[in-house]
Design an enzyme around this catalytic site. Structure first.
Site, short mmCIF file in Angstrom:
data_model
loop_
_atom_site.label_atom_id
_atom_site.label_comp_id
_atom_site.label_asym_id
_atom_site.label_seq_id
_atom_site.Cartn_x
_atom_site.Cartn_y
_atom_site.Cartn_z
N LYS A 64 1.04 -1.16 -0.22
CA LYS A 64 -0.07 -0.21 -0.29
C LYS A 64 0.70 0.94 -0.17
O LYS A 64 2.32 1.31 -0.09
CB LYS A 64 -0.93 0.30 1.31
CG LYS A 64 -0.25 0.00 2.48
CD LYS A 64 -1.37 -0.69 3.72
CE LYS A 64 -0.50 -0.70 4.77
NZ LYS A 64 -0.85 -1.21 5.54
N TYR A 79 13.27 30.73 4.72
CA TYR A 79 11.99 32.12 4.91
C TYR A 79 12.06 32.10 6.72
O TYR A 79 12.08 30.99 7.29
CB TYR A 79 10.64 30.74 4.32
CG TYR A 79 10.02 30.52 3.47
CD1 TYR A 79 10.30 32.32 2.56
CD2 TYR A 79 11.04 29.41 2.52
CE1 TYR A 79 9.82 32.42 1.31
CE2 TYR A 79 10.26 29.48 1.57
CZ TYR A 79 9.33 30.51 0.83
OH TYR A 79 9.07 30.48 -0.81
C1 LIG Z 1 -0.43 -2.04 6.50
C2 LIG Z 1 -0.75 -3.26 6.89
C3 LIG Z 1 -0.15 -4.22 7.63
C4 LIG Z 1 1.15 -4.52 7.36
O1 LIG Z 1 1.79 -3.24 8.95
P1 LIG Z 1 3.30 -3.58 8.75
O2 LIG Z 1 3.32 -2.93 10.28
O3 LIG Z 1 4.07 -2.30 7.56
O4 LIG Z 1 3.78 -4.70 8.43
C5 LIG Z 1 -0.39 -5.59 7.67
N1 LIG Z 1 -1.59 -5.75 7.77
C6 LIG Z 1 -2.90 -4.48 7.41
C7 LIG Z 1 -4.23 -4.88 7.09
C8 LIG Z 1 -2.21 -3.57 7.33
O5 LIG Z 1 -3.06 -2.44 6.54
#
Ligand SMILES: *Cc1c(COP(=O)(O)O)cnc(C)c1O
Length: 383
Positions: free
Chosen positions: A49, A276
């Protein structure tokens, strides 16, 4: 050496921005294989993601497919559709909540749906029936995070209705852990126990057990009893640990280096303010260089007056406020030339700047640093 800005591929001579992310695909592969070995026989669902935690969604998905990953997890429908359009054929689970109108697109692109309520289940069943197909779903159980999913204490009814849906294939059932990165795994074990309790439904009714999964990076590192049939590594796939206190039981390495080049050199006279808001001025004359990146690239403005960079293997402070597109670095009496490499995240000789350090400077967590590196920063892939 191949590269791309996320999915549109451009050749390396076409990269004109001095600021770029270099992603080492060999390290990513090694990280994946280490996780796979450590959790076997459990399967691995790499989590891609948010542009694969900044590493570039399509390229990382292609790599995972080449490495024969069983499946992939993304957060939103569009990420799944993009991967299908780019030729990714392995199963893709969309982890996030959905709303009804999206369901036909899931079915059209053969994406696996997270079903997080009885209502959603019947909508999915209905659409699948209309489209004369079988929807693939993973059922989501909330074992103590209150995000999405059916509460563990009311899950039985949900499962009863799920197994009755004629146009749905239940490929999996999962839950998510709220604080698995803590050294104290008490709550993780409580969540796991609640999940196991829910899973008894399948044995009780002699229904084939779907793929069970709950472990994110924190649990992969610290709670082997949570591996079940599959694990879902996100941040550790990219070589970053979920928090400083998490036990580093599996060795992974950062796959990403954030680089730029010096584009301007000048002397700043004592007392002449910088940037800035004129928030900083040197006490004596200094040498300084300007580097073409800023908060518009995800180099957070909140790191102003804290951030450091590497030039010629040495650490130097960023001075003044971080601008949208430029930062100013104090090199004191040292020399640096236009075109010298500047490392924002990564290693240069024996010196290193980590994602964790940026997170500290910005008052956030490594996840937010990685996922905020803007898509306008070209990604360059090292084979
Ligand atoms: C983001 C996510 C993961 C991975 O989490 P990490 O802490 O980055 O390993 C796994 N399962 C779900 C449902 C997530 O949203």
């Amino acid at each position: 050496m191949a590269n791309s800005i996320n999915h549109p591929t451009i050749s390396s001579d076409e990269i004109i921005r001095p600021t770029r992310l270099e992603i080492n695909l060999k390290i990513l592969s090694d990280n994946f294989n280490k996780i796979k070995t450590a959790v076997a026989p459990a399967k691995v669902m790499p989590i891609l993601k948010a542009n694969a935690y900044g590493h570039g969604l399509v390229k990382v998905a292609q790599l995972m497919q080449e490495l024969k990953s069983d499946c992939i997890g993304v957060a939103v429908l569009e990420e799944g559709i993009l991967l299908r359009e780019q030729g990714i054929t392995i199963p893709i689970l969309v982890l996030g909540g959905i709303w009804g109108n999206q369901i036909p697109l899931f079915l059209k692109h053969d994406l696996t749906i997270t079903a997080s309520s009885a209502d959603k289940l019947s909508q999915i069943d209905e659409f699948a029936s209309q489209m004369k197909t079988k929807a693939k779903v993973h059922l989501k159980i909330d074992t103590g995070m209150e995000r999405i999913g059916v509460h563990y204490y009311t899950a039985e009814k949900f499962l009863e209705s799920a197994v009755k849906c004629k146009n749905i294939r239940i490929d999996g059932i999962y839950s998510h852990l709220a604080n698995s990165e803590l050294l104290d795994t008490t709550y993780t074990l409580t969540q796991l126990e609640r999940f196991q309790e829910v899973l008894r439904f399948f044995e009780k009714h002699s229904i084939e057990m779907p793929l069970r999964h709950i472990a994110n990076s924190g649990a992969i590192l610290q709670t082997p009893e949570a591996y079940l049939d599959m694990v879902r590594p996100g941040i550790m796939l990219y070589g970053v640990y979920p928090s400083n206190e998490t036990a580093k039981t599996i060795f992974v390495q950062p796959a990403l280096t954030w680089k730029s080049l010096v584009v301007y050199f000048k002397i700043i006279k004592a007392g002449h303010p910088v940037g800035y808001g004129l928030t900083w001025k040197p006490k004596q004359d200094i040498r300084a260089v300007t580097v073409p990146l800023g908060y518009g690239d995800g180099y957070f403005r909140s790191m102003s007056h804290k951030a450091e960079v590497l030039i010629r293997g040495k650490r130097y402070p960023v001075v003044g406020s971080i601008s949208m597109d430029q930062i100013i670095v104090n090199i004191e009496n040292d020399s640096a030339f236009n075109g010298d490499e500047v490392i924002l995240i990564g290693q240069d000789g024996s010196n290193k700047i980590s994602v964790e350090e940026l997170a500290d400077w910005a008052g956030t967590i490594p996840y937010e640093i990685l996922t905020n590196i803007n898509t306008r920063v070209p990604r360059l892939y090292l084979e």
